[in-house]
Design an enzyme around this catalytic site. Sequence first.
Site, PDB file in Angstrom:
ATOM      1  N   CYS A  90      -2.329 -12.645   0.257  1.00 62.20           N
ATOM      2  CA  CYS A  90      -2.738 -11.416   0.752  1.00 62.20           C
ATOM      3  C   CYS A  90      -4.105 -11.476   1.604  1.00 62.20           C
ATOM      4  O   CYS A  90      -4.316 -10.546   1.992  1.00 62.20           O
ATOM      5  CB  CYS A  90      -2.777 -10.497  -0.436  1.00 62.20           C
ATOM      6  N   ARG A 214       0.246  10.140   1.484  1.00 65.12           N
ATOM      7  CA  ARG A 214       0.938  11.502   1.358  1.00 65.12           C
ATOM      8  C   ARG A 214       0.374  12.322   0.064  1.00 65.12           C
ATOM      9  O   ARG A 214      -0.501  12.045  -0.773  1.00 65.12           O
ATOM     10  CB  ARG A 214       2.538  11.141   0.741  1.00 65.12           C
ATOM     11  N   SER A 240       0.412  -0.679  -4.208  1.00 66.92           N
ATOM     12  CA  SER A 240       0.348  -0.405  -2.944  1.00 66.92           C
ATOM     13  C   SER A 240       1.596  -0.326  -2.075  1.00 66.92           C
ATOM     14  O   SER A 240       2.642  -1.006  -2.761  1.00 66.92           O
ATOM     15  CB  SER A 240      -0.380  -1.760  -2.231  1.00 66.92           C
ATOM     16  N   HIS A 341      -0.469  -1.816   2.216  1.00 64.91           N
ATOM     17  CA  HIS A 341      -1.094  -3.233   2.158  1.00 64.91           C
ATOM     18  C   HIS A 341       0.010  -4.209   2.878  1.00 64.91           C
ATOM     19  O   HIS A 341       0.788  -4.464   2.552  1.00 64.91           O
ATOM     20  CB  HIS A 341      -0.755  -3.575   0.738  1.00 64.91           C
ATOM     21  N   CYS A 371      -7.520  -9.555  -4.136  1.00 62.48           N
ATOM     22  CA  CYS A 371      -6.717 -10.534  -4.905  1.00 62.48           C
ATOM     23  C   CYS A 371      -5.644 -11.118  -3.905  1.00 62.48           C
ATOM     24  O   CYS A 371      -5.046 -10.434  -3.107  1.00 62.48           O
ATOM     25  CB  CYS A 371      -5.966  -9.651  -6.269  1.00 62.48           C
TER      26      CYS A 371
END
Length: 385
Positions: A90, A214, A240, A341, A371
């Site tokens: 990530c 949203r 996410s 993400h 992370c």
Amino acid sequence: MAQEAYIVDALRSPTGKRGGSLAAVHGADLGAHVIKALVERNDVPAAEYDDVVFGCVDTVGPLAGDIARTAWLAAGMPLNVPGTTVDRQCGSSQQAVHFAAQAVMSGTMDVVLAGGVQTMSSIPISSAMLAGQALGFTTPFAECRGWRARFGDAPVNQFYAAQRIADRWELSREDMEVYAKRSHDRALQAIRDGRFDREVVPLPGLLAMDETARETSMEKMASLEPVDPAYPKITAAVSSSTCDAAAALLVVSETALKRYGLKPRARIHHLSVRADDPIWHLTAPIPATAHALRKAGMKLHDIDLVEINEAFASVVMAWLRETDYPLERTNVNGGAIALGHPLGASGAKLMTTLLHELERTGGRFGLQTMCEGGGQANVTIIERL
């Protein structure tokens, strides 16, 4: 003597929800979209870029074949400029910025384009795993004797880790839902206020602004089933969202600033990466932040704004609990729970937002961390100029 690395520009695409407005866009074309915009906005001849460093995770299918190089060429840029693709899970595109800055700091490069892309509509998070299974493999760890000897059969699973963190830091499901709703509320307000307008490069006819945030409610979140009965606190609401996006930054040396008459917007004040237990998986931002501040000779109160990736609500809430940093200065425009993400693009996306928000608010120092798979975490501290 090490040189300084400067950020001259930072842009990102709007974020498309999985299966949404950007679902049919090829990953290289989405990366090319932000590359082209960045190059055209700045007075550096395209042929004089030293390298393109892009983050991407699960580089299979349309994301395979060194997406950094492919996206540069898809943008119509000169053949002589190379590209390389980074996978630190990530944190891939945050690491791409680190590699770009390190190249500049070392004096070996002057102009580097760093960023990332992920099209999760075409390559879901599980695709590389499924590709491995098609070839007869199970997980990356199951048949590794050294791994099993060290860590046994403990799950290497982000949902397991998110639940474990929630339990360790005594975070209830409702606590995390309150946090998640705040993320959506902040993101929607930021969009309404036009806070992202300067950083987003619309895709004409497809998407002009992020479509992931949203309107929601505590009642609606409470009605959701857990992603797995084994992890009762972890639902889609506190996780996410998967999405499609790209982002890119222009990182240059002082020599390049003078040569091309560029105005720096920020300086890379500190960069580092640390790791923690891979079974805990998502806790590394806590020790990585402490390490970065020690190395930089700073205290957390010196930091005006923080962007920490909202992989799960529990990750950020544990970090906040351990650092005692103000929530009011953390992910002020919402985070990945609301804004998505896009894995390999998230680091560059967050850094782009951090830079623009420092400029909007007049802050000086911003810290970014996230992370990453394997129990890792990058930390970048930038100074607005």
